[in-house]
Write an enzyme that holds these catalytic residues in place. Structure first.
Site, PDB file in Angstrom:
ATOM      1  N   ASP A 377       0.858  -1.189   0.000  1.00  0.00           N
ATOM      2  CA  ASP A 377       0.000   0.000   0.000  1.00  0.00           C
ATOM      3  C   ASP A 377       0.896   1.241   0.000  1.00  0.00           C
ATOM      4  O   ASP A 377       2.108   1.142   0.234  1.00  0.00           O
ATOM      5  CB  ASP A 377      -0.878  -0.031   1.265  1.00  0.00           C
ATOM      6  N   GLU A 380       2.690   4.672  -4.152  1.00  0.00           N
ATOM      7  CA  GLU A 380       2.728   5.582  -5.326  1.00  0.00           C
ATOM      8  C   GLU A 380       4.094   6.253  -5.466  1.00  0.00           C
ATOM      9  O   GLU A 380       4.473   6.465  -6.619  1.00  0.00           O
ATOM     10  CB  GLU A 380       1.602   6.618  -5.201  1.00  0.00           C
ATOM     11  N   ASP A 455      -8.997   3.326  -2.692  1.00  0.00           N
ATOM     12  CA  ASP A 455     -10.029   3.786  -1.762  1.00  0.00           C
ATOM     13  C   ASP A 455     -11.305   4.226  -2.453  1.00  0.00           C
ATOM     14  O   ASP A 455     -11.581   5.415  -2.614  1.00  0.00           O
ATOM     15  CB  ASP A 455      -9.473   4.910  -0.893  1.00  0.00           C
TER      16      ASP A 455
HETATM   17  O1  MIG Z   1      -3.839   6.278   4.201  1.00  0.00           O
HETATM   18  O2  MIG Z   1      -3.599   1.097   5.672  1.00  0.00           O
HETATM   19  O3  MIG Z   1      -5.952   2.115   0.263  1.00  0.00           O
HETATM   20  O4  MIG Z   1      -6.876  -0.022   1.773  1.00  0.00           O
HETATM   21  O5  MIG Z   1      -6.846   0.256   4.559  1.00  0.00           O
HETATM   22  C1  MIG Z   1      -4.619   5.124   4.190  1.00  0.00           C
HETATM   23  C2  MIG Z   1      -4.774   1.847   5.771  1.00  0.00           C
HETATM   24  C3  MIG Z   1      -3.737   3.934   4.086  1.00  0.00           C
HETATM   25  C4  MIG Z   1      -4.962   3.065   2.209  1.00  0.00           C
HETATM   26  C5  MIG Z   1      -5.427   1.823   1.530  1.00  0.00           C
HETATM   27  C6  MIG Z   1      -6.448   1.147   2.392  1.00  0.00           C
HETATM   28  C7  MIG Z   1      -5.867   0.840   3.744  1.00  0.00           C
HETATM   29  C8  MIG Z   1      -5.370   2.122   4.395  1.00  0.00           C
HETATM   30  N1  MIG Z   1      -4.403   2.766   3.516  1.00  0.00           N
END
Ligand code: MIG
Length: 751
Positions: A377, A380, A455
């Protein structure tokens, strides 16, 4: 000046150079530059070398012509104006105006607009057909509600398919800088694409139809390797299941309530202060035991891993990173610090081999306690409290020993992180298929990871958007894709959850996930009705696993999407060209979800041929629009005439039991043909030939059904022993033959 090379030609004119390479008879690479520089391939391109087919070069006063078996590429020697023609000399695609325009901070290529539709572009909001739109590609953590005006999301696929009545082709711009595409938004005469930096380095990819273009595009950017079968099962996530008791309780409830589920996810709160590769000492005190318990219940565990490493000298990952110089630098050469979940953090420079090796070792160590897959996660990479949501564009990475700016590295950062993760998993489990889920990506990501669409929200609009988004991701070479079921942010309603799960069980990657602070989103959290419907549809998914797995096999061979738009199968039928709210799971199943509240029917277009309602068997004549009933506990699903669908009994999780028997459903039609693949579903033995391949065929004539069941390849001995044939919707069957012999019992035993 024209020069012939082994791979193609080089033309020089007025300080500019054009290199054309013939990759296959239908794929041609074009590289234009005004500098003395080499072509730069990104990580998207799988191979370094190709078997170059024969081609001819003809030269006239003004032009040079490169001829392959299928293409005639004509280039103006002075202006480099380029025209791609088919072998009959019909123009497929040609430059427009000044053609390629090179600048210091921007490169661009204009094309004459002759397409009726554009598809692809990966993870974009909006509908299926992208004609008349413009976008950019810059991996972005977009938390605002995604809608059609959202131009930047997490992933970048600078690839599109252009199509008109005569021709279908694709263009892949192999440039990792922020790229842009204007597909007739500015003009009806032309379209253009380009990037804010880097090179005009694109591949023209011809094909007889969309199928072949996708096949050729994935020849270039690679295809998915077979995932572990459990990764095709139902998966449950939440931000966050904590403490460990809660994780176990959720897992147990799935078993108690008899809702199939294979995977449970641990989101960021399992960590100690969001330090990657650690466990929270209070809430996951006995995490090893928890992992063991989950295993004994048949659950796989996938943990989130973020790239941001907390800046903390007491923390081993940070210390190792600093001591060995593994982190991304700012423009002055000082380790860059940005804020993410753990506060101030540094970002591994995954573009470097040594950094990937190090990260891989961290992954290998970490999963040893019983973690089955990794969820990347924030890759990017996302950075908080900056106007750009990411690190400065002049930060420095090192690729192949050369310093490059973040401007160039940004869009490919996630692919390198996924590669490091994959190598780490393989280091620890040398003969097991790795599973990685990623949020950010660049073209070619299918070689390393599955993707989810980030999201989304608990909105009907997002249930709808899931369809065209996943279909375009599929057309862009990534077959393993899904959206958070029920929506991530926001409180999901009972009805929305039901409608979402009904549709999602037919998508490639099936995972329920929801944000912190939102209403519970387990299938039983909405009361009995939702629970029952979720159970019913999850079981339908599990019954279909052999069919779905066959689609992944096909994707690994040809790059075809698992979830595909109708136009992929029925390109000759114009009515399909813009359909975004129906989709196909492979070539045999058509799914038409209800994606609005309070609706118990919807319009469905069925392409030509006969179709059968998957649940009731009702017969439909294709080429028509129907108003189909869909009360809350159903979803319109149709099977194509002559379809062959292989199923198995629904298990609670894929490794719960051996599959002794499979069911082969044969849907009425004059004939049908199907290839069924089978292996152990988890190791890499299939690469050594340990798998089975069956060709199943039937013909129906005058009340007689002739079935052929052929073992094309038979090296996996623990497969199903019995295949039972079920004849669907035939009204009169006088005789059934299997492999030439008349039978009473419609089954075959495989030895
Ligand atoms: O800033 O890890 O898209 O699936 O639950 C949020 C917490 C960070 C974004 C991800 C989401 C995840 C969440 N993350």
């Amino acid at each position: 000046m024209l020069q012939r090379t082994v791979e193609g030609i080089v033309v020089r004119s007025e300080g500019k150079k054009l290199e054309l390479r013939v990759i296959t008879d239908k794929i041609v690479n074009i590289f234009v530059t005004d500098k003395e520089e080499k072509r730069r391939d990104t990580i998207a391109i799988e191979k370094k070398k190709y078997d170059i087919p024969d081609f001819n070069v003809e030269e006239s006063k003004d032009k040079v012509l490169v001829l392959t078996k299928d293409l005639k590429v004509e280039i103006d020697k002075k202006t480099f104006f380029i025209t791609f023609k088919d072998k009959d000399g019909d123009v497929i695609n040609e430059d427009y105006g000044e053609g390629v325009k090179l600048g210091d901070s921007e490169v661009r290529c204009y094309k004459k607009l002759r397409e009726d539709h554009f598809y692809g572009f990966g993870e974009k909001a909006g509908y299926l057909d992208k004609k008349g739109e413009k976008f950019e590609m810059w991996n972005t953590d977009e938390f605002m509600t995604h809608n059609q005006t959202t131009k930047l999301l997490y992933e970048s696929y600078p690839f599109f398919i252009g199509m008109n009545k005569k021709h279908t082709y694709g263009i892949f711009l192999d440039n990792s800088f922020r790229s842009f595409f204007n597909m007739g938004e500015e003009s009806e005469e032309y379209y253009y694409f380009g990037a804010y930096g880097g090179q005009i380095n694109y591949y023209f990819i011809y094909g007889n139809d969309i199928k072949e273009v996708v096949e050729n595009y994935t020849y270039l950017t690679g295809r998915i390797e077979l995932p572990p079968l459990w990764a095709l099962g139902n998966q449950q996530s939440r931000y966050s299941y904590t403490p460990q008791e809660k994780v176990l309780e959720v897992a147990k409830t799935f078993r108690e309530k008899d809702i199939p589920c294979d995977v449970i996810y641990l989101d960021i709160d399992y960590m100690e202060g969001y330090r990657v590769f650690t466990w929270n000492k209070d809430t996951f005190k006995n995490y090893k035991e928890m992992l063991k318990n989950l295993k004994s219940m048949g659950f796989k565990v996938v943990t989130i891993v973020d790239p941001g490493v907390k800046r903390d000298y007491e923390y081993f990952v940070y210390r190792e990173g600093i001591e060995n110089d593994y982190f991304v630098k700012d423009k002055y050469g000082i380790t860059y610090v940005g804020k993410v979940w753990p506060g101030e953090a540094c970002f591994p420079d995954f573009l470097q081999d040594k950094v990937r090796k190090w990260w891989g070792e961290k992954i290998a160590n970490f999963v040893r306690d019983g973690i089955d897959g990794i969820w990347n996660d924030m890759n990017e990479p996302a950075v908080f409290e900056t106007p750009t949501k990411t690190m400065p564009e002049d930060n420095i990475h090192i690729l192949d020993g050369e310093k490059i700016s973040h401007r160039e590295a940004h869009n490919v950062y996630a692919n390198y992180m996924a590669l490091a993760t994959k190598e780490g998993l393989l280091k620890e489990r040398t003969n097991e298929r790795p599973f990685i889920l990623t949020r950010a990506a660049f073209a070619g990501i299918q070689r390393y990871a599955a993707m989810w669409t980030g999201d989304n929200r608990s909105l009907y609009e997002h249930l709808l958007m899931m369809m065209p988004m996943l279909m375009n991701v599929g057309l862009s070479g990534q077959p393993f894709a899904g959206a958070d079921v029920g929506g991530f942010e926001g409180d999901c309603s009972e009805e929305l959850f039901i409608r979402w799960i009904e549709a999602a069980v037919f998508t490639p990657f099936l995972r329920v996930h929801s944000a912190i602070g939102t209403k519970d989103q387990e299938p039983w959290s909405f009361g009995k009705r939702a629970e029952d419907i979720a159970r019913k549809f999850t079981k339908i998914r599990y019954e279909l696993l052999p069919y779905i797995y066959d689609l992944f096999y096909e994707a690994s061979k040809k790059g075809y999407p698992v979830m595909r738009p109708l136009v992929f199968e029925y390109q000759e039928d114009e009515n399909t060209h813009k359909i975004y709210d129906e989709f196909m799971l492979g070539q045999n199943l058509l799914i038409a979800p209800v994606y609005l509240p309070s609706k118990d029917r919807r319009e469905v277009y069925l392409p030509s041929g006969i179709w059968y309602d998957y649940f009731t068997g009702e017969r439909y004549e294709g080429g028509n629009y129907y108003l189909v009933e869909a009360p809350i506990d159903t979803i319109p699903v149709f099977v194509k005439e002559g379809a062959i669908i292989v199923k198995q009994k629904p298990l609670s999780y894929v490794e719960e039991d051996r599959i002794e028997e499979k069911v082969v459903e044969i849907y009425r039609g004059n004939r049908g043909k199907y290839v069924h693949y089978e292996d152990d579903g988890k190791t890499l033995d299939y690469k050594k030939g340990v798998y089975n391949l069956f060709e199943i065929e039937f013909e129906y004539f005058d009340g007689e059904i002739d079935i052929k069941f052929d073992k094309v390849h038979f090296r996996y001995e623990d497969g199903a022993k019995k295949y039972r044939f079920v004849l669907k919707n035939f009204d009169e069957v006088k005789k059934v033959k299997i492999n030439g012999e008349e039978v009473e019992e419609y089954e075959i035993v495989v030895k």
